[in-house]
Scaffold this motif. Structure first.
Motif, PDB file in Angstrom:
ATOM      1  N   MET A   1       0.847  -1.188   0.000  1.00  8.79           N
ATOM      2  CA  MET A   1       0.000   0.000   0.000  1.00  8.79           C
ATOM      3  C   MET A   1       0.884   1.239   0.000  1.00  8.79           C
ATOM      4  O   MET A   1       1.706   1.423   0.892  1.00  8.79           O
ATOM      5  N   ILE A   2       0.713   2.060  -1.011  1.00  6.35           N
ATOM      6  CA  ILE A   2       1.551   3.245  -1.195  1.00  6.35           C
ATOM      7  C   ILE A   2       0.667   4.474  -1.327  1.00  6.35           C
ATOM      8  O   ILE A   2      -0.316   4.466  -2.071  1.00  6.35           O
ATOM      9  N   ALA A   3       1.022   5.557  -0.630  1.00  6.36           N
ATOM     10  CA  ALA A   3       0.317   6.829  -0.784  1.00  6.36           C
ATOM     11  C   ALA A   3       1.339   7.914  -1.109  1.00  6.36           C
ATOM     12  O   ALA A   3       2.321   8.093  -0.376  1.00  6.36           O
ATOM     13  N   LEU A   4       1.102   8.596  -2.225  1.00  8.31           N
ATOM     14  CA  LEU A   4       1.947   9.716  -2.638  1.00  8.31           C
ATOM     15  C   LEU A   4       1.214  11.013  -2.289  1.00  8.31           C
ATOM     16  O   LEU A   4       0.086  11.223  -2.738  1.00  8.31           O
ATOM     17  N   PHE A   5       1.850  11.869  -1.519  1.00 10.29           N
ATOM     18  CA  PHE A   5       1.232  13.121  -1.096  1.00 10.29           C
ATOM     19  C   PHE A   5       1.862  14.318  -1.793  1.00 10.29           C
ATOM     20  O   PHE A   5       3.086  14.487  -1.773  1.00 10.29           O
ATOM     21  N   ASP A   6       1.014  15.151  -2.379  1.00  9.74           N
ATOM     22  CA  ASP A   6       1.440  16.482  -2.760  1.00  9.74           C
ATOM     23  C   ASP A   6       1.764  17.237  -1.469  1.00  9.74           C
ATOM     24  O   ASP A   6       1.316  16.844  -0.383  1.00  9.74           O
ATOM     25  N   LEU A  90      -1.093  11.101   9.093  1.00  8.06           N
ATOM     26  CA  LEU A  90       0.130  10.423   8.662  1.00  8.06           C
ATOM     27  C   LEU A  90       0.536   9.339   9.655  1.00  8.06           C
ATOM     28  O   LEU A  90       0.952   8.242   9.260  1.00  8.06           O
ATOM     29  N   ARG A  91       0.397   9.637  10.925  1.00 10.47           N
ATOM     30  CA  ARG A  91       0.733   8.642  11.961  1.00 10.47           C
ATOM     31  C   ARG A  91      -0.174   7.418  11.848  1.00 10.47           C
ATOM     32  O   ARG A  91       0.296   6.269  11.918  1.00 10.47           O
ATOM     33  N   SER A  92      -1.457   7.645  11.647  1.00 10.19           N
ATOM     34  CA  SER A  92      -2.411   6.547  11.549  1.00 10.19           C
ATOM     35  C   SER A  92      -2.136   5.688  10.322  1.00 10.19           C
ATOM     36  O   SER A  92      -2.171   4.450  10.393  1.00 10.19           O
ATOM     37  N   ARG A  99       2.772   2.828   3.123  1.00 10.09           N
ATOM     38  CA  ARG A  99       4.093   3.442   2.900  1.00 10.09           C
ATOM     39  C   ARG A  99       3.879   4.810   2.252  1.00 10.09           C
ATOM     40  O   ARG A  99       3.217   4.921   1.217  1.00 10.09           O
ATOM     41  N   LEU A 100       4.448   5.837   2.849  1.00  2.31           N
ATOM     42  CA  LEU A 100       4.157   7.214   2.455  1.00  2.31           C
ATOM     43  C   LEU A 100       5.350   7.849   1.737  1.00  2.31           C
ATOM     44  O   LEU A 100       6.499   7.701   2.153  1.00  2.31           O
ATOM     45  N   HIS A 101       5.023   8.609   0.683  1.00  5.06           N
ATOM     46  CA  HIS A 101       6.021   9.383  -0.045  1.00  5.06           C
ATOM     47  C   HIS A 101       5.449  10.767  -0.342  1.00  5.06           C
ATOM     48  O   HIS A 101       4.229  10.934  -0.445  1.00  5.06           O
ATOM     49  N   VAL A 102       6.315  11.736  -0.507  1.00 11.07           N
ATOM     50  CA  VAL A 102       5.912  13.060  -0.973  1.00 11.07           C
ATOM     51  C   VAL A 102       6.273  13.182  -2.446  1.00 11.07           C
ATOM     52  O   VAL A 102       7.365  12.790  -2.870  1.00 11.07           O
ATOM     53  N   ALA A 103       5.339  13.722  -3.227  1.00  9.37           N
ATOM     54  CA  ALA A 103       5.556  13.973  -4.657  1.00  9.37           C
ATOM     55  C   ALA A 103       5.129  15.411  -4.933  1.00  9.37           C
ATOM     56  O   ALA A 103       3.943  15.693  -5.073  1.00  9.37           O
ATOM     57  N   ARG A 122       9.653  12.530   9.207  1.00  9.04           N
ATOM     58  CA  ARG A 122       9.787  11.205   9.819  1.00  9.04           C
ATOM     59  C   ARG A 122       8.730  10.213   9.334  1.00  9.04           C
ATOM     60  O   ARG A 122       8.910   8.996   9.458  1.00  9.04           O
ATOM     61  N   PHE A 123       7.621  10.725   8.783  1.00  4.30           N
ATOM     62  CA  PHE A 123       6.554   9.838   8.325  1.00  4.30           C
ATOM     63  C   PHE A 123       6.794   9.304   6.909  1.00  4.30           C
ATOM     64  O   PHE A 123       6.114   8.365   6.496  1.00  4.30           O
TER      65      PHE A 123
END
Length: 223
Positions: A1-6, A90-92, A99-103, A122-123
């Motif tokens: 599970m991947i989430a890309l955040f603006d 983000l913590r939840s 798995r979190l990334h910034v894009a 850190r997230f």
């Protein structure tokens, strides 16, 4: 599970820093300086394309970008605030194994500094942004770059952003997008670009992320 955040308009509200830095660049160019409220459309698009439209051509854009970064890199990037509920979200998600990334189209070095300043770095497993030569400023190129580096399945990922550029960039790489309504895009802009759904608050966003990444089904965000 991947989430890309603006970043801008999704994780943080950058209005003051971005609009003041645009005003500074226009002042240095000897151009008319609009009020900050007339410049919020500059939040989201790649900086070069934004200045090209604002200035009515490309001739002065390199100088405009240089002046903008001169101020933004000094004080503008911290004229910013984290949206309420984002750290808890983000913590939840991290605790649930997403798995979190910034894009972001923002310079990667600026994004890193902002996220570290607000204790959000850190997230994130990765913080991806553009380069000084404008590489990866287009979200299509940026997300393609992330896929090349991270090697995850687009079908198990989701993009989260507030502008059509996020939706278009993700769709070009086979990734669905959740549009957030608290940023600087419009609901219709996000719908027309093809967002899978819209979220009106971090709680609704978490439910949509878990649903679209194939986790335990939860109530959908506002359509």
């Amino acid at each position: 599970m991947i989430a890309l955040f603006d970043l801008d308009g999704t994780l943080t509200d950058p209005k003051a820093g971005i609009t003041r830095s645009v005003q500074y660049a226009l002042e240095r160019l000897g151009r008319p300086v609009p009020d900050a409220g007339a410049l919020t459309w500059m939040i989201g698009p790649p900086l070069v394309s934004g200045f090209t439209e604002l200035l009515g051509g490309a001739e002065e854009v390199p100088d405009a970008v240089r002046f903008y970064r001169e101020r933004y890199g000094d004080v503008g990037l911290f004229e910013n605030e984290v949206y309420a509920g984002i750290p808890a979200l983000l913590r939840s998600l991290e605790e649930k194994g997403v798995r979190l990334h910034v894009a972001t189209s923002k310079l990667q070095v600026f994004a890193q500094r902002i996220l570290e300043h607000f204790d959000l770095s850190r997230f994130f497993a990765g913080i991806y942004g553009s380069e000084p030569d404008n590489r990866n400023a287009d979200k299509r190129d940026l997300i393609r770059h992330i896929l090349d580096r991270e090697r995850f399945d687009p079908a198990g990922a989701v993009m989260i952003g507030d502008r059509k550029h996020d939706v278009i960039g993700a769709a070009a790489n086979g990734i669905a997008t959740i549009g957030v309504s608290w940023g600087y895009g419009f609901r219709e802009e996000l719908r027309q670009a093809g967002a899978a759904c819209l979220a009106d608050d971090p709680q609704g966003l978490e439910a949509a992320i878990l649903r679209l990444t194939g986790s335990t089904p939860r109530p959908a965000a506002t359509a």
